[in-house]
Design an enzyme around this catalytic site. Sequence first.
Site, short mmCIF file in Angstrom:
data_model
loop_
_atom_site.label_atom_id
_atom_site.label_comp_id
_atom_site.label_asym_id
_atom_site.label_seq_id
_atom_site.Cartn_x
_atom_site.Cartn_y
_atom_site.Cartn_z
CE LYS A 275 -3.79 -2.10 2.80
NZ LYS A 275 -4.83 -2.12 1.91
NE ARG A 349 -10.53 -10.52 -1.74
CZ ARG A 349 -10.80 -9.49 -2.65
NH1 ARG A 349 -11.20 -9.88 -3.81
NH2 ARG A 349 -11.11 -8.23 -2.56
N1 BES Z 1 -7.80 -4.11 4.59
C1 BES Z 1 -7.92 -3.80 3.16
C2 BES Z 1 -9.23 -2.94 3.17
C3 BES Z 1 -9.71 -1.63 3.82
C4 BES Z 1 -9.52 -0.62 2.99
C5 BES Z 1 -10.30 -1.61 5.28
C6 BES Z 1 -9.61 0.77 3.64
C7 BES Z 1 -10.42 -0.62 5.70
C8 BES Z 1 -10.10 0.72 4.91
C9 BES Z 1 -8.02 -5.01 2.26
O1 BES Z 1 -7.15 -5.97 2.77
C10 BES Z 1 -7.52 -4.73 0.83
O2 BES Z 1 -6.16 -4.03 0.83
N2 BES Z 1 -8.36 -4.72 -0.06
C11 BES Z 1 -8.04 -4.60 -1.37
C12 BES Z 1 -8.47 -5.31 -2.37
C13 BES Z 1 -8.04 -5.34 -3.65
C14 BES Z 1 -6.59 -5.47 -3.66
C15 BES Z 1 -8.83 -6.40 -4.59
C16 BES Z 1 -8.67 -2.90 -1.61
O3 BES Z 1 -9.69 -2.56 -1.07
O4 BES Z 1 -7.81 -2.03 -2.18
MN MN Z 2 -5.09 -5.68 2.12
#
Ligand code: BES
Ligand code: MN
Length: 496
Positions: A275, A349
Amino acid sequence: MKVSLLKDSIADVSEDCIAVSVFQDEKTLSGAAAKVDGSLGGTIASLIKQGEIKGKLGETTVVHTMGKLLSDRVIVVGLGERSKFNVEAARFAAGSLVSKARALGVKGVASALLGVGVKGVTAELCAQAMTEGAILGAYSFDKYKKPEETAIESFSLVEDRKAAVSQVEKGLKKGEILAHAQNLARDLANEPSNNMTPTILAERAKEIAKKFGMKIDILSEKDAEKEGMGAFLGVARGTDEPAKFIVMRYRPSDKNVLALVGKGITFDSGGISIKSSQGMGAMKADMSGAAAVLGAMRAIAQLKPKIGVIGVMPATENMPSGHALKPGDVVKSLSGKTIEIISTDAEGRLALADAISYAKKLGAKRIVDIATLTGACFVALGEITSGLISNDDRLADLLLDVSEKTGEKMWRLPTFDEYDEQIKSDIADMKNSGGRAAGTITAGMFLKRFVGDTSWAHIDIAGKEYSEKAKGYQQKGTTGVGARSLAELALRLSRR
Ligand code: BES
Ligand code: MN
Ligand code: ZN
């Protein structure tokens, strides 16, 4: 803060501060407010007339009694429009009241039952909601610094009508348990990830299980490997912190089993699909699903519904390293299904897939999972509403009804077969990301593949686990969202 019932008439109470309520745009006072205003010689009524008191939901106005009552101050709390009043308004108002009292440095608050009897809000429901709002509103996370405000020591619900007293006692007890469950979830999620590792989370779960008479198993990485949890262990590969797969059991011999599955990523850096550093610290709360489940399990052990409940919490960090999972890799899940990794940041997931399979193995008749799963859910529904996805209309409707009572808003999203196309892989049974379009739904479709024909619901709380500002019973910081709704769900299923 201690919450108790005070059998007295509100105008006769001697406390640092008493509280009564008014509805928006109503000039004539009734009930407790009318009684108190009688002793004050009409001050509240004239403040309404002058427009200083509007009665908006959560508005608080301080009136000094100047010896006209035994209490020094009256806080007049707004309840909003009468036609919109419900338990959530009572909860919100009690939270605002406690926040105001704390800012004033008050030690003791005695409040009338705000809005009781209006729009079907009984004394029991009102007492429960107010107890929740007061305890949640009094919360602060001050483990690492001295609190700025002094804590309120006591909060009393004032009621002298004989018929209502036992109802208030009942509601108060239930409200205490549920609010403390949510505050436990807040405490766990507010804790920085260096002090909330999977090992520490597992220790906390153990303490709670022991104290409240539940069974607990903590699977090590070795155990998880023997089981075949390749998806969960894939996430755990990059970190040096040992992963823990936590399983808690309430009424373990019951045949009717509800599984509560909570995402327990104690820190989500994104892994190799890292990230951006801005705001990454918020990912210490990526175990908010597990925190909600743990809070709910404790409440369930106290409220004792007649149903078996298992809490499944896959806990690990998601970190990059020379051992970490890489985009393009393929992992084999506990179900036997293979998954192509498109993004190592779609880790939740993966952990949940194996947790769902494990819950099925343990004989779960219903599965409800809760997770900070997709940024898309924050984009779609903001800080306010959780995304609900389900393969069972009855379970979904039950959760929507529960959410209306708990004030933890949910909205159902579709699972049309067409969305499943987005997670088809060329080289494995599926891929772990469906791209940007409908990100919350495709994450749900991914989980759905592991559920089979078991009754299931998925609650995406991403963005709801953290509040940017204090408001009503909400504090700035993690919210503990879901703990009350999951416990309430177990109670509802118990009555069937
Ligand atoms: N933990 C994050 C999602 C999240 C984002 C929670 C903001 C709380 C606040 C999750 O693991 C994630 O990174 N999801 C990705 C999925 C994508 C790569 C398909 C996302 O939402 O960008
Ligand atoms: Mn994530
Ligand atoms: Zn995550």
